[in-house]
Design an enzyme around this catalytic site. Structure first.
Site, PDB file in Angstrom:
ATOM      1  N   HIS A 118       0.843  -1.197   0.000  1.00 49.20           N
ATOM      2  CA  HIS A 118       0.000   0.000   0.000  1.00 49.20           C
ATOM      3  C   HIS A 118       0.877   1.245   0.000  1.00 49.20           C
ATOM      4  CE1 HIS A 118       0.823  -0.883   4.237  1.00 49.20           C
ATOM      5  NE2 HIS A 118       0.701   0.418   4.470  1.00 49.20           N
ATOM      6  N   ARG A 122       9.841  -1.852   2.194  1.00 50.58           N
ATOM      7  CA  ARG A 122       9.466  -0.830   1.232  1.00 50.58           C
ATOM      8  C   ARG A 122       9.428  -1.413  -0.177  1.00 50.58           C
ATOM      9  NH1 ARG A 122      12.892   0.648   4.973  1.00 50.58           N
ATOM     10  NH2 ARG A 122      12.211   2.248   6.426  1.00 50.58           N
TER      11      ARG A 122
END
Length: 167
Positions: free
Chosen positions: A112, A131
């Site tokens: 997300h 990440r």
């Protein structure tokens, strides 16, 4: 938030009309979202900026029908993170706009990105944030690929309910 349905992702990427995306569409067709995302995240360093530039140029000049918001986001993200393949990665995700009071409940492994507005992110105490781009920080691609949930489809928005009446 979460990967968009495969048929919609195909429509978006094909609709951009970028010849360099042909191998990515082939990866999606043959190996699904995992194969596509892996291909995006492992683009050789020398090829990243030209690919992102071509995709963003197509987004800016001719966004495919139904994907104007996603393309506008890609243009904005590329300005903030030039040449970052996370710009293309973001195009693979569901674009969700929350109204005041609404929320998303995300399970582990859900890719997300928070793009704008005011929000609160609540999560358990953890040191395992990974990440997927759009950052100058290290992106551990093998570990990211190992833990991501590649289930596709829309996400469920959690809507507020009124407080119970006092008795």
């Amino acid at each position: 938030c979460g990967f968009r349905r495969v048929d919609e992702t195909k429509a978006l990427l094909a609709g951009l009309g970028v010849p360099a995306l042909a191998p990515f569409l082939e990866a999606l067709q043959q190996g699904g979202l995992r194969s596509l995302f892996e291909r995006v995240m492992t683009v050789p360093a020398a090829d990243r900026a030209p690919l992102v530039t071509a995709v963003v140029a197509a987004c800016a000049s001719r966004p495919p029908a139904g994907f104007a918001a996603e393309c506008a986001n890609a243009v904005a993200l590329e300005q903030a993170y030039p040449g970052d393949v996370g710009v293309i990665g973001a195009l693979l995700l569901n674009h969700v706009t929350l109204k005041p009071g609404e929320a998303l409940a995300l399970g582990a492994g859900n890719l997300h990105a928070y793009l704008e507005g005011t929000g609160v992110e609540l999560m358990a105490n953890s040191d395992n944030v990974l990440r997927g781009g759009l950052t100058p920080k290290h992106v551990d691609v093998p570990e990211l690929l190992r833990v991501l949930d590649f289930t596709d489809g829309p996400v469920t928005i959690v809507s507020p309910r009124g407080a119970p009446e006092a008795t």
